[in-house]
Design a protein around this motif. Structure first.
Motif, mmCIF file in Angstrom:
data_model
loop_
_atom_site.group_PDB
_atom_site.id
_atom_site.type_symbol
_atom_site.label_atom_id
_atom_site.label_comp_id
_atom_site.label_asym_id
_atom_site.label_seq_id
_atom_site.Cartn_x
_atom_site.Cartn_y
_atom_site.Cartn_z
ATOM 1 N N LYS A 1 -0.474 4.751 49.696
ATOM 2 C CA LYS A 1 0.218 3.426 49.553
ATOM 3 C C LYS A 1 -0.869 2.373 50.445
ATOM 4 O O LYS A 1 -1.087 2.711 51.558
ATOM 5 C CB LYS A 1 1.511 3.013 50.270
ATOM 6 N N ILE A 2 -1.644 1.631 49.662
ATOM 7 C CA ILE A 2 -2.717 0.710 50.248
ATOM 8 C C ILE A 2 -2.163 -0.775 50.378
ATOM 9 O O ILE A 2 -1.614 -1.343 48.966
ATOM 10 C CB ILE A 2 -4.107 0.909 49.596
ATOM 11 N N GLN A 3 -2.154 -1.238 51.405
ATOM 12 C CA GLN A 3 -1.250 -2.775 51.684
ATOM 13 C C GLN A 3 -2.658 -3.601 51.746
ATOM 14 O O GLN A 3 -3.915 -3.127 52.262
ATOM 15 C CB GLN A 3 -0.524 -2.832 52.869
ATOM 16 N N LYS A 4 -2.497 -4.944 51.570
ATOM 17 C CA LYS A 4 -3.362 -6.014 51.742
ATOM 18 C C LYS A 4 -4.744 -5.697 51.172
ATOM 19 O O LYS A 4 -5.631 -5.554 52.043
ATOM 20 C CB LYS A 4 -3.358 -6.481 53.138
ATOM 21 N N LEU A 5 -4.761 -5.225 49.904
ATOM 22 C CA LEU A 5 -6.020 -4.943 49.259
ATOM 23 C C LEU A 5 -7.196 -5.741 49.376
ATOM 24 O O LEU A 5 -7.274 -7.053 49.484
ATOM 25 C CB LEU A 5 -5.862 -4.663 47.516
ATOM 26 N N GLN A 6 -8.455 -5.066 49.934
ATOM 27 C CA GLN A 6 -9.765 -5.754 50.034
ATOM 28 C C GLN A 6 -10.637 -5.190 48.995
ATOM 29 O O GLN A 6 -10.433 -4.289 48.352
ATOM 30 C CB GLN A 6 -10.077 -5.551 51.241
ATOM 31 N N LEU A 7 -11.611 -6.271 48.632
ATOM 32 C CA LEU A 7 -12.619 -5.810 47.796
ATOM 33 C C LEU A 7 -13.427 -4.378 48.184
ATOM 34 O O LEU A 7 -13.624 -3.547 47.265
ATOM 35 C CB LEU A 7 -13.768 -6.714 47.549
ATOM 36 N N SER A 8 -13.611 -4.326 49.479
ATOM 37 C CA SER A 8 -13.883 -2.821 49.953
ATOM 38 C C SER A 8 -13.239 -1.685 49.662
ATOM 39 O O SER A 8 -13.826 -0.429 49.756
ATOM 40 C CB SER A 8 -14.193 -3.125 51.215
ATOM 41 N N ASP A 9 -11.809 -1.803 49.363
ATOM 42 C CA ASP A 9 -11.115 -0.715 48.958
ATOM 43 C C ASP A 9 -11.487 -0.248 47.240
ATOM 44 O O ASP A 9 -10.854 1.049 47.087
ATOM 45 C CB ASP A 9 -9.580 -1.275 48.868
ATOM 46 N N SER A 10 -12.277 -0.862 46.698
ATOM 47 C CA SER A 10 -12.410 -0.246 45.219
ATOM 48 C C SER A 10 -13.226 0.828 45.417
ATOM 49 O O SER A 10 -14.368 0.978 46.157
ATOM 50 C CB SER A 10 -13.318 -1.322 44.650
ATOM 51 N N ALA A 11 -12.891 1.989 44.799
ATOM 52 C CA ALA A 11 -13.224 3.476 44.959
ATOM 53 C C ALA A 11 -12.625 4.370 44.152
ATOM 54 O O ALA A 11 -11.439 4.060 43.785
ATOM 55 C CB ALA A 11 -13.301 3.890 46.590
ATOM 56 N N TRP A 12 -13.075 5.570 44.262
ATOM 57 C CA TRP A 12 -12.216 6.667 43.856
ATOM 58 C C TRP A 12 -11.444 7.332 44.786
ATOM 59 O O TRP A 12 -11.866 7.611 46.057
ATOM 60 C CB TRP A 12 -12.939 7.666 43.101
#
Length: 129
Positions: free
Chosen positions: A101-112
């Motif tokens: 679970k990833i909360q408060k998504l940020q653009l830097s979270d874009s990945a595999w």
């Protein structure tokens, strides 16, 4: 490119097979979300020994190396410092699920992102070849 696209996150999860009988299965396809939202990435595992499990999540960015995100072990758990506040995973040995679970998504979270049984990434030889 519209301004809405700059707030779009694309998270991809892919399957990683581990040792002979033990394996993990992740749903195929991309997860698309916007900045600030919360997402859950699925991970189902198949292991004979559900007591002594070592499960991990890794983040892989384009042209990068896999980064240890978090792990759950029979004796506790560990989150990498940069993922400590917003990344969580609860191990459910009964249903054999280990979703991230990833909360408060940020653009830097874009990945595999991929889950794995047992350690799969270690620090190796780092000198230039």
């Amino acid at each position: 490119m519209g301004p809405w696209l700059s707030n779009l996150l694309i998270l991809a999860a892919f399957c990683y097979e581990c040792r002979g009988e033990d394996s993990v299965i992740q749903p195929p396809g991309d997860v698309i979300a916007t900045e600030g939202e919360q997402v859950t990435l699925g991970c189902q595992f198949d292991a004979d020994d559900t007591i002594n499990l070592y499960l991990f999540w890794y983040k892989l960015e384009l042209n990068g190396f896999p980064k240890f995100t978090l792990g759950r072990f029979p004796f506790g758990s560990k989150n990498a410092t940069e993922f400590k506040d917003r990344f969580k995973a609860r191990l459910d040995a009964d249903t054999k699920q280990f979703p991230l679970k990833i909360q408060k998504l940020q653009l830097s979270d874009s990945a595999w992102y991929y889950c794995a049984l047992r350690p799969t990434v270690t620090t190796g030889y780092t000198a230039s070849l």
